[in-house]
Motif scaffolding. Structure first.
Motif, PDB file in Angstrom:
ATOM      1  N   ARG A  78      30.221  34.768  39.430  1.00 14.83           N
ATOM      2  CA  ARG A  78      30.357  35.020  37.990  1.00 14.83           C
ATOM      3  C   ARG A  78      30.798  36.452  37.733  1.00 14.83           C
ATOM      4  NH1 ARG A  78      25.393  33.308  37.528  1.00 14.83           N
ATOM      5  NH2 ARG A  78      24.751  35.140  36.339  1.00 14.83           N
ATOM      6  N   CYS A  79      30.237  37.393  38.482  1.00 11.27           N
ATOM      7  CA  CYS A  79      30.606  38.796  38.320  1.00 11.27           C
ATOM      8  C   CYS A  79      32.081  39.010  38.643  1.00 11.27           C
ATOM      9  CB  CYS A  79      29.738  39.680  39.221  1.00 11.27           C
ATOM     10  SG  CYS A  79      27.998  39.790  38.718  1.00 11.27           S
ATOM     11  N   VAL A  80      32.547  38.428  39.728  1.00 13.00           N
ATOM     12  CA  VAL A  80      33.957  38.548  40.107  1.00 13.00           C
ATOM     13  C   VAL A  80      34.849  37.977  39.012  1.00 13.00           C
ATOM     14  CG1 VAL A  80      35.723  37.715  41.713  1.00 13.00           C
ATOM     15  CG2 VAL A  80      33.553  38.618  42.590  1.00 13.00           C
ATOM     16  N   ALA A  81      34.491  36.802  38.515  1.00 13.73           N
ATOM     17  CA  ALA A  81      35.286  36.173  37.462  1.00 13.73           C
ATOM     18  C   ALA A  81      35.328  37.039  36.209  1.00 13.73           C
ATOM     19  CB  ALA A  81      34.728  34.791  37.137  1.00 13.73           C
ATOM     20  N   ASP A  82      34.195  37.611  35.849  1.00 16.40           N
ATOM     21  CA  ASP A  82      34.117  38.473  34.665  1.00 16.40           C
ATOM     22  C   ASP A  82      35.013  39.693  34.840  1.00 16.40           C
ATOM     23  OD1 ASP A  82      33.312  39.317  32.172  1.00 16.40           O
ATOM     24  OD2 ASP A  82      31.385  40.110  32.844  1.00 16.40           O
ATOM     25  N   LEU A  83      35.093  40.220  36.053  1.00 16.94           N
ATOM     26  CA  LEU A  83      35.899  41.400  36.338  1.00 16.94           C
ATOM     27  C   LEU A  83      37.388  41.074  36.326  1.00 16.94           C
ATOM     28  CD1 LEU A  83      35.511  44.433  37.162  1.00 16.94           C
ATOM     29  CD2 LEU A  83      35.772  43.672  39.525  1.00 16.94           C
ATOM     30  N   VAL A  84      37.765  39.916  36.866  1.00 14.06           N
ATOM     31  CA  VAL A  84      39.178  39.574  37.032  1.00 14.06           C
ATOM     32  C   VAL A  84      39.776  38.975  35.756  1.00 14.06           C
ATOM     33  CG1 VAL A  84      40.797  38.105  38.312  1.00 14.06           C
ATOM     34  CG2 VAL A  84      38.951  39.289  39.528  1.00 14.06           C
ATOM     35  N   LEU A  85      39.028  38.140  35.066  1.00 10.84           N
ATOM     36  CA  LEU A  85      39.540  37.507  33.847  1.00 10.84           C
ATOM     37  C   LEU A  85      39.657  38.521  32.713  1.00 10.84           C
ATOM     38  CD1 LEU A  85      37.435  34.203  33.805  1.00 10.84           C
ATOM     39  CD2 LEU A  85      39.930  34.330  34.056  1.00 10.84           C
ATOM     40  N   ASP A  86      40.748  38.447  31.963  1.00 11.39           N
ATOM     41  CA  ASP A  86      40.857  39.276  30.765  1.00 11.39           C
ATOM     42  C   ASP A  86      39.779  38.859  29.766  1.00 11.39           C
ATOM     43  OD1 ASP A  86      43.046  40.708  31.698  1.00 11.39           O
ATOM     44  OD2 ASP A  86      44.491  39.252  30.894  1.00 11.39           O
ATOM     45  N   PRO A  87      39.314  39.806  28.931  1.00 18.11           N
ATOM     46  CA  PRO A  87      38.232  39.485  27.981  1.00 18.11           C
ATOM     47  C   PRO A  87      38.534  38.311  27.064  1.00 18.11           C
ATOM     48  CG  PRO A  87      38.552  41.858  28.117  1.00 18.11           C
ATOM     49  CD  PRO A  87      39.666  41.233  28.904  1.00 18.11           C
ATOM     50  N   ASP A  88      39.812  38.137  26.702  1.00 20.69           N
ATOM     51  CA  ASP A  88      40.160  37.036  25.787  1.00 20.69           C
ATOM     52  C   ASP A  88      40.832  35.882  26.511  1.00 20.69           C
ATOM     53  OD1 ASP A  88      42.432  38.409  26.431  1.00 20.69           O
ATOM     54  OD2 ASP A  88      43.232  38.542  24.393  1.00 20.69           O
ATOM     55  N   ASP A  89      40.729  35.844  27.829  1.00 26.17           N
ATOM     56  CA  ASP A  89      41.353  34.781  28.624  1.00 26.17           C
ATOM     57  C   ASP A  89      40.599  33.471  28.405  1.00 26.17           C
ATOM     58  OD1 ASP A  89      42.561  33.190  30.572  1.00 26.17           O
ATOM     59  OD2 ASP A  89      42.759  34.854  31.972  1.00 26.17           O
ATOM     60  N   THR A  90      41.327  32.424  28.061  1.00 25.82           N
ATOM     61  CA  THR A  90      40.717  31.105  27.857  1.00 25.82           C
ATOM     62  C   THR A  90      41.018  30.156  29.014  1.00 25.82           C
ATOM     63  OG1 THR A  90      42.642  30.348  26.592  1.00 25.82           O
ATOM     64  CG2 THR A  90      40.801  31.319  25.343  1.00 25.82           C
ATOM     65  N   GLY A  91      41.718  30.648  30.029  1.00 28.46           N
ATOM     66  CA  GLY A  91      42.060  29.807  31.165  1.00 28.46           C
ATOM     67  C   GLY A  91      41.007  29.850  32.254  1.00 28.46           C
ATOM     68  N   LYS A  92      41.307  29.177  33.353  1.00 32.98           N
ATOM     69  CA  LYS A  92      40.385  29.115  34.478  1.00 32.98           C
ATOM     70  C   LYS A  92      40.901  29.966  35.635  1.00 32.98           C
ATOM     71  CE  LYS A  92      38.325  24.602  33.524  1.00 32.98           C
ATOM     72  NZ  LYS A  92      38.011  23.244  34.049  1.00 32.98           N
ATOM     73  N   LEU A  93      39.979  30.604  36.332  1.00 35.87           N
ATOM     74  CA  LEU A  93      40.285  31.398  37.518  1.00 35.87           C
ATOM     75  C   LEU A  93      39.904  30.582  38.740  1.00 35.87           C
ATOM     76  CD1 LEU A  93      40.981  34.303  38.711  1.00 35.87           C
ATOM     77  CD2 LEU A  93      38.493  34.656  38.743  1.00 35.87           C
ATOM     78  N   THR A  94      40.849  30.400  39.663  1.00 35.30           N
ATOM     79  CA  THR A  94      40.552  29.679  40.898  1.00 35.30           C
ATOM     80  C   THR A  94      40.279  30.684  42.004  1.00 35.30           C
ATOM     81  OG1 THR A  94      42.923  29.516  41.437  1.00 35.30           O
ATOM     82  CG2 THR A  94      41.910  27.669  40.261  1.00 35.30           C
ATOM     83  N   MET A  95      39.259  30.379  42.810  1.00 39.01           N
ATOM     84  CA  MET A  95      38.828  31.282  43.882  1.00 39.01           C
ATOM     85  C   MET A  95      38.657  30.501  45.174  1.00 39.01           C
ATOM     86  SD  MET A  95      35.992  33.434  41.685  1.00 39.01           S
ATOM     87  CE  MET A  95      35.593  32.036  40.629  1.00 39.01           C
ATOM     88  N   ASP A  96      39.324  30.962  46.216  1.00 38.94           N
ATOM     89  CA  ASP A  96      39.237  30.318  47.525  1.00 38.94           C
ATOM     90  C   ASP A  96      38.193  31.063  48.354  1.00 38.94           C
ATOM     91  OD1 ASP A  96      39.634  28.845  49.784  1.00 38.94           O
ATOM     92  OD2 ASP A  96      41.648  29.586  50.213  1.00 38.94           O
ATOM     93  N   SER A  97      37.003  30.478  48.464  1.00 42.53           N
ATOM     94  CA  SER A  97      35.902  31.111  49.196  1.00 42.53           C
ATOM     95  C   SER A  97      35.663  30.391  50.514  1.00 42.53           C
ATOM     96  CB  SER A  97      34.626  31.086  48.355  1.00 42.53           C
ATOM     97  OG  SER A  97      34.080  29.776  48.299  1.00 42.53           O
TER      98      SER A  97
END
Length: 278
Positions: A78-97
């Motif tokens: 969640r922290c990574v997503a919060d850092l990478v996503l723009d504050p007004d981004d309504t899309g999804k971030l995909t992460m390969d873990s």
């Protein structure tokens, strides 16, 4: 090696986030331990290393504070997503873990993460031998059989009368290293607080007692739902705060919702060779 980082936390589960998308960063176990050391380094429960990825928006490598690698860290994700996503981004971030492909998005003031489908077979956990993952007796006096769940990392959830009464510092490390767990395990203790609400405490594999564990909250919801104690959505109350967990019926995927907080940013000079402390 000079590293820039952001110190963050998800309900008290603190992480050091390093953005390695523009440079190739490979941490040794000794270097990861130094970064996570609260006296000699930055200090954290986990390190989240963002990498470039050909298959997703970003890659994600996770280290526990003992230097071992982890397949998943829900609060850190969640922290990574919060850092990478723009504050007004309504899309999804995909992460390969290491633990699989993850998706995250903003959900009001919260960050939501699709944590995937829980592993429930004994081979998925993994366990050292075949067992009914709904009832695994670890042979510890006074504890009921545990429910085994894999959320990208192995969990043993004990549904008890009073999670507050468990001496985590004594019981946690013994069960983490139980021979039935070839990869060790995260150990949870939980009891119901009422309708759709569970209290949970955790001993994390490679980190010890932490005040929050996102994958542990997911595993606890799954365990309690499988035992018929609660439904497929609940608030999980941890020492650091509350996470909302949903186990969707249509596709069995787990959605975790919770806050993320950036604390400070900085840089650290990381030696190539880390001298062992006496």
């Amino acid at each position: 090696m000079e590293l820039t980082f952001t110190k963050m936390h998800g309900i008290g589960n603190d992480v050091v986030v390093i953005d390695g998308r523009q440079r190739d960063i490979a941490l040794t176990a000794d270097q990861a331990r130094l970064i996570a050391d609260r006296n000699f380094g930055i200090g954290c429960d986990q390190i989240m290393l963002i990498t470039a990825s050909d298959d997703a928006d970003i890659g994600l490598k996770i280290y526990n504070n003992d230097g071992s690698e982890s397949g998943a860290c829900g609060n850190g994700t969640r922290c990574v997503a919060d850092l990478v996503l723009d504050p007004d981004d309504t899309g999804k971030l995909t992460m390969d873990s290491t633990g699989g492909m993850l998706e995250a998005w903003r959900d009001g003031a919260m960050i939501a993460v699709d944590m995937g489908v829980p592993g429930l077979n004994w081979q998925d956990i993994p366990l050292a031998h075949e067992a009914d993952t709904l009832h695994v007796d670890l042979g510890h006096d006074g504890l009921p059989p545990a429910v085994m769940v894999n959320m990208g990392n192995p969990h043993a959830v004990h549904l008890v009368d009073d999670a507050e009464a468990i001496d985590l510092a004594v019981t946690g490390p013994v069960l983490e290293h139980h021979p039935i767990f070839p990869e060790r395990a995260n150990i949870e203790f939980a009891h119901p607080l009422g309708e759709n609400r569970l209290r949970m405490r955790v001993w994390e594999r490679g980190a010890g007692i932490t005040i929050a564990c996102g994958t542990g909250a997911c595993a606890t919801l799954v365990a309690a739902a499988r035992r018929g104690i609660i439904g497929r959505e609940a608030d999980i109350v941890l020492d650091g705060g509350v996470l909302n967990i949903t186990w969707r019926e249509d596709d069995d995927r787990i959605i975790m919702r919770g806050p993320s907080t950036a604390v400070f940013s900085g840089s650290m000079t990381l030696p190539d060779q880390v001298r062992a402390r006496p």
